[in-house]
Design an enzyme around this catalytic site. Structure first.
Site, PDB file in Angstrom:
ATOM      1  CG  ASP A  59      25.783 -25.017  -2.770  1.00 51.16           C
ATOM      2  OD1 ASP A  59      24.997 -25.309  -1.846  1.00 51.16           O
ATOM      3  OD2 ASP A  59      25.574 -24.086  -3.566  1.00 51.16           O
ATOM      4  N   PRO A  60      28.698 -25.222  -0.366  1.00 53.55           N
ATOM      5  CG  PRO A  60      30.931 -24.597  -0.604  1.00 53.55           C
ATOM      6  CD  PRO A  60      29.733 -25.000  -1.403  1.00 53.55           C
TER       7      PRO A  60
END
Length: 216
Positions: A59-60
């Site tokens: 995920d970011p």
């Protein structure tokens, strides 16, 4: 095949309204990364018909001024994340080029799809947007690349990325697997794995232009 067709196919088979509603509320009431206009930047910068390589992230980044829609990449003046620093160290050891910018937009324009499996995150809360629907969407993206492209290199670092191998047709694509470049695992087999030269050797063997990994 273009991204618009891929997205249309995915959204006709899956209902993402609940995810859309959740994200609308999150972006209104919380600090969420990346900025809304950058959620799909990986697809904006790497046209479907140009994909040579897929590098899968999770995920970011969840800190300020980092995530901008490309896996592992951060904005030009942001502090280097440890995983990216290790990626660059392996790049230098592998093919001898030294990168100074933490921004990977040039890789994206070279045909490297920098794809996180979850495309948004709440500030300071890693994995906070897991299981809202992104995994279904990105699994379908991986499947579409496998189905409709030829001779793509899929770089799967770490166990979560390697769980996506089941969506990839290994008879017509190359999969490169190693431990994740994070400081916790880089010394357990990421360093020395030579993913960049292996990728380019494969692309050349299939008559494709190799990736320019070095800063131009």
């Amino acid at each position: 095949m273009k991204w618009s067709e891929v997205f249309h196919d995915i959204t006709t088979r899956h209902d993402f309204q609940a995810m859309h509603d959740f994200l609308e509320k999150e972006y209104t009431t919380q600090t969420v990364y990346p900025d809304k206009q950058n959620i799909y930047q990986a697809f904006d910068l790497t046209p479907f018909e140009d994909i040579k390589v897929v590098i899968l992230g999770q995920d970011p980044y969840h800190g300020p001024n980092q995530a901008h829609g490309l896996a592992f990449s951060v904005q030009p003046h942001a502090k280097f994340p440890p995983s990216l620093r290790n990626m660059y160290q392996e790049l230098e050891n592998d093919i001898g080029c030294h990168r100074t910018s933490p921004h990977l937009q040039d890789w994206a324009r070279e045909g490297v799809l920098l794809l996180n499996t979850v495309l948004t995150v709440r500030q300071g809360e890693a994995h906070s947007h897991r299981n809202i629907g992104w995994e279904t969407f990105t699994d379908e993206i991986i499947q579409a690349v496998s189905n409709y492209r030829e001779h793509v290199v899929f770089i799967l670092w770490g166990r979560p990325a390697q769980q996506k191998e089941r969506f990839i047709d290994t008879s017509k694509h190359l999969i490169i697997k190693s431990p994740h470049p994070s400081p916790l695992s880089a010394f357990r087999g990421f360093f020395g794995s030579k993913p960049y030269s292996t990728t380019n050797n494969y692309l050349k063997s299939k008559g494709k232009t190799p990736v320019q990994w070095c800063e131009s």
